[in-house]
Scaffold this motif. Sequence first.
Motif, PDB file in Angstrom:
ATOM      1  N   GLN A  22       0.827  -1.200   0.000  1.00 49.57           N
ATOM      2  CA  GLN A  22       0.000   0.000   0.000  1.00 49.57           C
ATOM      3  C   GLN A  22       0.869   1.261   0.000  1.00 49.57           C
ATOM      4  O   GLN A  22       0.659   2.176  -0.798  1.00 49.57           O
ATOM      5  N   ALA A  52      -7.959   6.204  -2.465  1.00 47.67           N
ATOM      6  CA  ALA A  52      -9.291   5.960  -1.903  1.00 47.67           C
ATOM      7  C   ALA A  52      -9.980   4.815  -2.636  1.00 47.67           C
ATOM      8  O   ALA A  52     -10.539   3.906  -2.006  1.00 47.67           O
ATOM      9  N   LEU A  57     -10.847   3.704   0.927  1.00 45.16           N
ATOM     10  CA  LEU A  57     -10.667   4.695   1.985  1.00 45.16           C
ATOM     11  C   LEU A  57     -11.598   5.885   1.788  1.00 45.16           C
ATOM     12  O   LEU A  57     -11.975   6.214   0.665  1.00 45.16           O
ATOM     13  N   LYS A  58     -11.909   6.550   2.895  1.00 43.79           N
ATOM     14  CA  LYS A  58     -12.623   7.818   2.844  1.00 43.79           C
ATOM     15  C   LYS A  58     -11.620   8.892   2.437  1.00 43.79           C
ATOM     16  O   LYS A  58     -10.397   8.697   2.575  1.00 43.79           O
ATOM     17  N   GLU A  61      -8.929   9.736   4.993  1.00 42.44           N
ATOM     18  CA  GLU A  61      -7.996   8.615   5.180  1.00 42.44           C
ATOM     19  C   GLU A  61      -7.014   8.538   4.019  1.00 42.44           C
ATOM     20  O   GLU A  61      -5.819   8.274   4.218  1.00 42.44           O
ATOM     21  N   ALA A  62      -7.521   8.767   2.799  1.00 41.98           N
ATOM     22  CA  ALA A  62      -6.651   8.738   1.621  1.00 41.98           C
ATOM     23  C   ALA A  62      -5.625   9.865   1.688  1.00 41.98           C
ATOM     24  O   ALA A  62      -4.453   9.665   1.347  1.00 41.98           O
TER      25      ALA A  62
END
Length: 145
Positions: A22, A52, A57-58, A61-62
């Motif tokens: 990631q 995202a 991810l929101k 978060e991204a």
Amino acid sequence: MFERLFPRRKPAPKPLPQPNAQLALGALLVRVALADRNYNAAEVGQIDRILARTFGLKPLEAAKLRATCEALERDAPGTPEFVELLREEVDYADRKALGEAMWSVALADGARDEKEEIQLLAIETALGLTDQDMQIAREDALRNL
């Protein structure tokens, strides 16, 4: 007065996380965007959208993940180490999608840049993508420009 005599020490920087697939993906996306020394809002936004979408991810978060990837890209090992990690952990179809995502970042600012394209070609080659898949990714990205 005392500040000049006894300046505050800057806190020690937080250690960077160990790269995983990631983080390697995000760091490579950042590396492509930085290749032309013009890291702009369009590229940042495109990286955030890719992170995202790829990892579910929101937006916040991204953005946090991208910020970590920026620090990792700045202070971590070179491209071969990131690519090796992706080759070990990510199947070919997903690596091919990564190539397409990198093209969308490189062209997010609406312009082609030779330095970004050279960086991208090196990463795609290291990812083990075929010449045909690299050509298709480039053509698709240019068509969407």
